[in-house]
Design an enzyme around this catalytic site. Structure first.
Site, PDB file in Angstrom:
ATOM      1  N   LYS A 197      39.868  80.099  56.112  1.00 22.21           N
ATOM      2  CA  LYS A 197      40.066  79.459  57.413  1.00 22.21           C
ATOM      3  C   LYS A 197      41.365  78.651  57.381  1.00 22.21           C
ATOM      4  CE  LYS A 197      39.703  76.473  60.840  1.00 22.21           C
ATOM      5  NZ  LYS A 197      40.646  75.347  61.041  1.00 22.21           N
ATOM      6  N   GLU A 271      40.802  69.003  47.373  1.00 25.19           N
ATOM      7  CA  GLU A 271      42.151  68.516  47.058  1.00 25.19           C
ATOM      8  C   GLU A 271      42.597  67.714  48.267  1.00 25.19           C
ATOM      9  OE1 GLU A 271      45.685  67.634  47.017  1.00 25.19           O
ATOM     10  OE2 GLU A 271      46.088  69.730  47.532  1.00 25.19           O
ATOM     11  N   CYS A 305      50.875  66.365  50.134  1.00 24.05           N
ATOM     12  CA  CYS A 305      49.857  65.439  49.634  1.00 24.05           C
ATOM     13  C   CYS A 305      50.361  64.661  48.430  1.00 24.05           C
ATOM     14  CB  CYS A 305      48.585  66.201  49.281  1.00 24.05           C
ATOM     15  SG  CYS A 305      48.825  67.526  48.079  1.00 24.05           S
ATOM     16  N   GLU A 404      48.085  56.823  53.706  1.00 27.30           N
ATOM     17  CA  GLU A 404      48.888  58.043  53.685  1.00 27.30           C
ATOM     18  C   GLU A 404      49.452  58.318  55.074  1.00 27.30           C
ATOM     19  OE1 GLU A 404      48.499  62.422  51.727  1.00 27.30           O
ATOM     20  OE2 GLU A 404      46.835  61.812  53.008  1.00 27.30           O
TER      21      GLU A 404
END
Length: 500
Positions: A197, A271, A305, A404
């Site tokens: 997906k 992750e 990331c 973040e």
């Protein structure tokens, strides 16, 4: 289903990419490319202009059920379930060959849909994805169990390594093709089947990859691709026919998926996010450290990331480093990904654009100093461009220091001692990556041991290899991708006892 207007596509798009983008974009279930069961579609947009590229099928719960059934049938039936390990190896090499042969097409599709510079898309995304598939193509014939010297007399005991089963793999929008390969590689090597997906912002390269898998001979149902939004991913996570979930994305969504997987006792790999500290020591090569720190945060417009988004600089060298970074950031060339001169592309979506600008406003309001950038860029383009931004602050409590941002925003702070900077670097909730710039090998390894991060880069940043485990501590995720660790996540161990 409507198709894209060929005339509306950028002139820089080659014939192969243009042909793919302009055709109808259904789902990939088994060997078919159906529309969504309810006829739903969504638009994928060019981040450089904000204009529609194409309409794509929006999978719902019925489509998820069909895809999982196709994956289950392929997992338990011939030819996939009975295929020798060497057959999986051959097919994976064939897929890597096909990706390599279509590198320009794949890079252009990725650049158009994601916004990143096409050169970056080819070098990092396409070449990296190809290398990853090729690396894991070498594993099927190396998966082995062992004979155990058990204490029980007259007993033969051995282990088998068997595939987990049907895997739901949900990938992000920042490196769509690369992240697909990161997840497909170990799953296919292990003998699993997959429902992939992609993110709704960047569905095109995953669909093309799924087509290539069929073209090179993967049995129908081994690789299925469902396009859609979070509701599609949610239905896939919830489906009882899924044996393992692999997700790359935000920590907030990862927590939800982890909770669901825990209740259902499904295998899971997560992750997730990062706020990675990058530390320059007093003895570092400042020119190299500035260049490396620039790449650590502004690479892919900060949409990584493991971006080095939190910079710590010795107080006595702070002004020197800030000057070098501000100069490099202000000189960076922004533009559409398909333009040859572009160094930094747009952010992926209007939502991400507003999110990053909101963090920049927050930084100003909380007292951080903007040394360069701090604003939207190329506003007449209709695209989602943000100027590379550099903040200076002495506080670790600001939102821009802790959270973040996932954009081209670097937050820099001075420090005085090694122990101080290690403590500050470890203080946040994340633990994905960390960096150290120094000429002193003793301090380098001392800090590498002190930093709570899954990956530590010394005098470099962001190096990735298919054989090297990738993942983080704390809120940065569960499990590892790449290498033997990544393969093990798709295998079960079975112990067989035989009385002699």
């Amino acid at each position: 289903m409507t198709t894209a207007s060929v005339d509306a596509l950028p002139d820089a798009l080659g014939d192969a990419a243009r042909e793919f983008v302009a055709k109808p974009h259904g789902l990939l279930i088994g060997a078919e490319r159906p529309e969504a069961a309810d006829g739903g579609t969504f638009a994928t947009l060019d981040p450089s202009t904000g204009r529609e590229i194409a309409q794509v099928a929006h999978a719902g719960a019925e489509d998820v059920a069909r895809a999982v059934a196709a994956a289950r049938s392929a997992f338990t039936g011939a030819p996939w379930a009975s295929m020798p390990a060497a057959g999986r190896e051959r097919l994976m090499h064939a897929l890597a060959d096909a990706m390599e042969a279509r590198a320009e097409e794949l890079a252009q599709i990725e650049s158009l849909d994601n916004g990143k510079p096409v050169g970056l898309a080819q070098y990092v995304d396409v070449n990296g994805a190809t290398a990853h598939i090729r690396y894991f193509a070498g594993w099927p014939t190396k998966i082995e169990g062992g004979v155990l010297p058990v204490a029980a007399p007259n007993m033969h005991c051995y282990t088998r390594r068997e595939p987990v089963g049907v895997c739901a793999q949900i990938i992000p929008w920042n490196f769509p093709l690369l992240m697909a390969a990161w997840k497909l590689g170990p799953a296919l090597a292990a003998g699993c089947t997959v429902v992939l997906k992609p993110a709704e912002q960047t569905p095109l390269s995953a669909l093309r990859l799924g087509e290539l898998a069929l073209e090179v001979g993967f049995p129908p149902g081994v690789v299925n691709v469902l396009t859609g939004d979070g509701s599609t991913g949610g239905a896939l996570v919830d489906h009882p026919g899924v044996d393992k979930i692999a997700f790359t994305g935000s920590t907030a969504v990862g927590r939800e998926i982890g909770a669901k997987a825990g209740r259902a006792l499904k295998r899971v790999t997560l992750e997730l996010g990062g706020k990675s500290p990058n530390i320059i020591l007093p003895d570092a090569d400042i020119e190299a450290a500035v260049k490396g720190s620039f790449q650590a945060i502004y690479f892919n417009s900060g949409q990584a990331c493991n971006a080095g988004s939190r910079l710590f600089v010795p107080a006595e060298r702070f002004d020197e480093v800030m000057s070098g970074l501000a100069e490099a950031a202000s000189a960076a060339q922004l533009g559409p990904g398909l333009d040859a001169g572009t160094q930094l592309g747009p952010l992926v979506s209007a939502e991400q654009y507003e999110r990053v600008l909101g963090y920049i406003d927050s930084g100003r309001e909380e007292g951080a100093e903007v040394l360069t950038g701090g604003e939207a860029a190329l506003t007449d383009s209709g695209g989602y461009f943000v100027a590379p931004t550099l903040f200076a602050t002495t506080s670790d409590e600001l939102r821009i220091s802790r959270e973040e941002i996932f954009g081209p925003v670097l937050v820099a702070s001075p420090y005085d001692s090694l122990e101080e900077v290690a403590e500050r670097a470890n203080a946040g909730e994340y633990g994905l990556a960390a960096g150290v710039w120094t000429r002193d090998v003793s301090n380098a390894h001392r800090l590498a041991a002190m930093l709570h991060a899954g990956m530590v880069y010394i005098n470099t940043w962001g190096v990735v290899d298919p054989s090297a485990p990738f993942g983080g501590f704390k809120a940065s995720g569960i499990g590892r991708e790449h290498g033997h660790d990544g393969l093990d996540a798709y295998l079960e161990s079975k112990t067989v006892w035989t009385a002699l």
